[in-house]
Design an enzyme around this catalytic site. Structure first.
Site, PDB file in Angstrom:
ATOM      1  N   TRP A 156       0.804  -1.220   0.000  1.00  0.00           N
ATOM      2  CA  TRP A 156       0.000   0.000   0.000  1.00  0.00           C
ATOM      3  C   TRP A 156       0.837   1.269   0.000  1.00  0.00           C
ATOM      4  CZ3 TRP A 156       1.619   2.748   4.073  1.00  0.00           C
ATOM      5  CH2 TRP A 156       2.114   2.056   5.188  1.00  0.00           C
ATOM      6  N   ASN A 157       2.127   1.195   0.324  1.00  0.00           N
ATOM      7  CA  ASN A 157       2.879   2.445   0.510  1.00  0.00           C
ATOM      8  C   ASN A 157       3.292   3.103  -0.803  1.00  0.00           C
ATOM      9  OD1 ASN A 157       4.651   0.272   0.176  1.00  0.00           O
ATOM     10  ND2 ASN A 157       6.255   1.183   1.430  1.00  0.00           N
ATOM     11  N   ALA A 182      -2.647  -4.100  -2.790  1.00  0.00           N
ATOM     12  CA  ALA A 182      -3.083  -4.034  -1.397  1.00  0.00           C
ATOM     13  C   ALA A 182      -4.534  -3.573  -1.331  1.00  0.00           C
ATOM     14  CB  ALA A 182      -2.193  -3.072  -0.623  1.00  0.00           C
ATOM     15  N   GLY A 232       6.647  -6.777   0.691  1.00  0.00           N
ATOM     16  CA  GLY A 232       5.925  -6.723   1.950  1.00  0.00           C
ATOM     17  C   GLY A 232       6.819  -7.184   3.086  1.00  0.00           C
ATOM     18  N   SER A 233       6.224  -7.689   4.137  1.00  0.00           N
ATOM     19  CA  SER A 233       6.980  -8.056   5.324  1.00  0.00           C
ATOM     20  C   SER A 233       7.767  -9.343   5.098  1.00  0.00           C
ATOM     21  CB  SER A 233       6.044  -8.234   6.518  1.00  0.00           C
ATOM     22  OG  SER A 233       5.276  -9.413   6.375  1.00  0.00           O
ATOM     23  N   GLU A 254      10.957  -8.486  -2.124  1.00  0.00           N
ATOM     24  CA  GLU A 254      11.501  -7.257  -1.528  1.00  0.00           C
ATOM     25  C   GLU A 254      10.802  -7.122  -0.190  1.00  0.00           C
ATOM     26  OE1 GLU A 254      11.147  -3.422  -0.304  1.00  0.00           O
ATOM     27  OE2 GLU A 254      10.373  -3.150  -2.347  1.00  0.00           O
ATOM     28  N   LEU A 255      11.557  -7.425   0.886  1.00  0.00           N
ATOM     29  CA  LEU A 255      10.940  -7.613   2.196  1.00  0.00           C
ATOM     30  C   LEU A 255      11.347  -6.508   3.165  1.00  0.00           C
ATOM     31  CD1 LEU A 255      11.447 -11.486   2.289  1.00  0.00           C
ATOM     32  CD2 LEU A 255       9.479 -10.208   1.432  1.00  0.00           C
ATOM     33  N   CYS A 288      10.191   1.171   2.869  1.00  0.00           N
ATOM     34  CA  CYS A 288      11.053   0.071   3.310  1.00  0.00           C
ATOM     35  C   CYS A 288      12.521   0.444   3.266  1.00  0.00           C
ATOM     36  CB  CYS A 288      10.798  -1.162   2.455  1.00  0.00           C
ATOM     37  SG  CYS A 288      10.907  -0.839   0.690  1.00  0.00           S
ATOM     38  N   GLU A 462      14.839  -5.676  -8.832  1.00  0.00           N
ATOM     39  CA  GLU A 462      13.860  -5.031  -9.703  1.00  0.00           C
ATOM     40  C   GLU A 462      14.476  -3.756 -10.266  1.00  0.00           C
ATOM     41  OE1 GLU A 462       9.725  -6.569  -7.621  1.00  0.00           O
ATOM     42  OE2 GLU A 462      10.489  -4.585  -7.088  1.00  0.00           O
TER      43      GLU A 462
END
Length: 483
Positions: A156-157, A182, A232-233, A254-255, A288, A462
């Site tokens: 969502w960010n 999201a 995400g997480s 990508e965490l 992130c 990416e």
């Protein structure tokens, strides 16, 4: 919502070239985090609709992979141009569903479009090889082929650019894609689908489906889906890896991050402060790659905090539609709670509150930009990702000490440092255990550079020429009988 092109506000999912509602007619409400206002309803789809999307994408892949590179490139360029032509509307949608200031939202749209433009050209540079082999009567050829149907789950960010960064290399390679955005921010994804349709992408090549966790489970478990990309997480990423293992999918992850930002005693303090402001408080600290731990050398510690405090005092918190706003709301109450938790833990363990520290006077999800001094490695703010406008300042004395501090984490996404010593710049950049290092800059991301992390911050990259590799399979062909 006053868009110039009202048809960009989509409240249905885009599957196989058609706009569809959920079979159950269930919906998800999209709220504006700045006001709490309901702004849209989107379908709450599940396993059945996802399976239909997969079948459509499988059929479309067989067509799309046979398009010439030039034709694929032309369609991607059309898409890029349509996004740029509609960037104000797309920025408004993004601002309303996610909360970031409108100018920042429009910049995200342009940034996201840059990936499409880049991969429209990079598609032409996917090449193979002819290899030398021992036998004189044989020739060995290496070709690269699209991997197949791809899936992406986006956060969502950055609801616009996270999609284009994942989708554009897949499309350039000749793959079809299914995106699950999201649930808090689906409108940007659906608007991108509308513009992709106008650009001439064949039906089923690009699909956007909103709804429950069943979507991700179905995509991860499907043998038809050959590549899975997730941002995400770390916790959720690890679960997706386990699910994708049953079908041995390629993955790009990508965490989580816990980015260190180091300011050495020889740094230009004014420039370092500008770097922190640009890095830490962008998107209300909800990125992130933003600085989660700021390490400042003892010799300049007090002066740095003084200059940073002055800069933070100039930041304006408010609704992203209001002029001059730098920091919008946090995404939800759980985000507010986490920032408060980190501040309380730090204060209880001896930290000093310099600025902010509480919910903004505007109320709701707005939070004051915060600075904490006398922070130590043992505090939660130094161990966990905060995801909010909180800058913890940690004192250090030696280069060796701060490198140890910086690397003392399971994460390895982004890192930053400021120094004017050339030898130190090389030394520190090589010593930091991170996928990305910013030396004398607080910003990293662009379409020409590989974005990604090491350790438990993910796998794969990416953007850049490296970003298309995970969407390709390498095939070796040996031609004999040439004597």
């Amino acid at each position: 919502m006053q868009l110039t092109d009202q048809s960009l506000l989509k409240q249905q999912c885009y599957i196989n070239g058609e706009w569809k509602t959920a079979l159950s007619q269930a919906t998800i409400t999209v709220n504006n985090p700045a006001t709490g206002e309901h702004i849209a309803q989107v379908p709450n789809m599940g396993r059945i609709e996802t399976e239909l999307a997969i079948k459509g994408a499988e059929k479309a892949f067989k067509q799309w992979k046979n398009f010439s590179v030039r034709d694929r490139s032309k369609i991607l360029k059309n898409w890029y141009q349509l996004i740029i032509a509609n960037k104000e509307d797309l920025g408004l949608l993004l601002c309303l569903e996610q909360g970031k200031p409108l100018p920042e939202a429009i910049r995200e749209v342009a940034h996201g479009a840059s990936y499409i433009e880049w991969y429209a050209e990079e598609a032409k540079r996917i090449s193979g090889d002819i290899l030398p082999i021992p036998a004189v009567d044989k020739r060995a050829f290496v070709t690269k082929e699209p991997i197949g149907v791809c899936a992406a789950i986006t956060p969502w960010n950055f609801p616009n650019s996270m999609i284009t960064r994942k989708v554009s290399p897949a499309l350039a390679a000749g793959c079809s894609v299914i995106v699950r955005p999201a649930s808090k921010t689906p409108l940007s994804a659906l608007a991108l689908a509308e513009l992709a349709h106008r650009a001439g992408l064949p039906d089923g090549v690009f699909n956007v489906i909103t709804g429950s966790r069943e979507i991700g489970d179905t995509l991860a478990e499907s043998p038809i889906v050959r590549k899975f990309s997730f941002t995400g997480s770390t916790e959720v990423g690890a679960k997706l890896m386990a699910q994708c293992a049953s079908t041995v999918k390629k993955m790009t992850l990508e965490l989580g991050g816990n980015a260190p930002f180091i300011v050495f005693d020889d740094a230009n303090i004014e420039e370092a402060v500008k770097g922190v402001i640009a890095n830490k408080y962008r998107n209300a600290g909800q990125t992130c790659v933003c600085a989660n731990r700021i390490y400042v050398h003892d010799k300049i510690y007090d002066e740095f905090i003084h200059q940073l405090s002055i800069a933070v005092d100039t930041l304006k918190v408010g609704n992203g539609l209001d002029e001059g706003v730098n920091i919008g709301p946090l995404i939800d109450q759980s985000a507010v709670h986490k920032v408060k938790e980190h501040i309380q833990d730090a204060l209880e363990k001896g930290a000093t509150l310099i600025r902010g520290g509480k919910t903004h006077s505007l109320g709701g999800l707005f939070f004051e930009p915060t600075i904490l001094a006398n922070v130590t490695q043992s505090m939660k703010v130094a161990r966990e990702e905060t995801f909010g406008p909180l800058a913890p300042i940690i004192r250090f004395y030696t280069e060796e000490e701060v490198i140890t501090y910086a690397n003392d984490t399971i994460f390895g996404l982004a890192s930053y440092f400021f120094s004017q010593d050339l030898a130190r710049i090389f030394r520190v950049s090589e010593a930091l255990e991170y996928g990305m290092v910013g030396a004398n800059t607080g910003t990293l991301s662009n379409e020409m550079a590989p974005f990604g992390g090491v350790k438990q911050s993910g796998i794969g990259r990416e953007g850049s020429k490296y970003g298309v590799a995970d969407y390709l399979e390498i095939k070796y062909t040996l031609l004999g009988g040439l004597s």
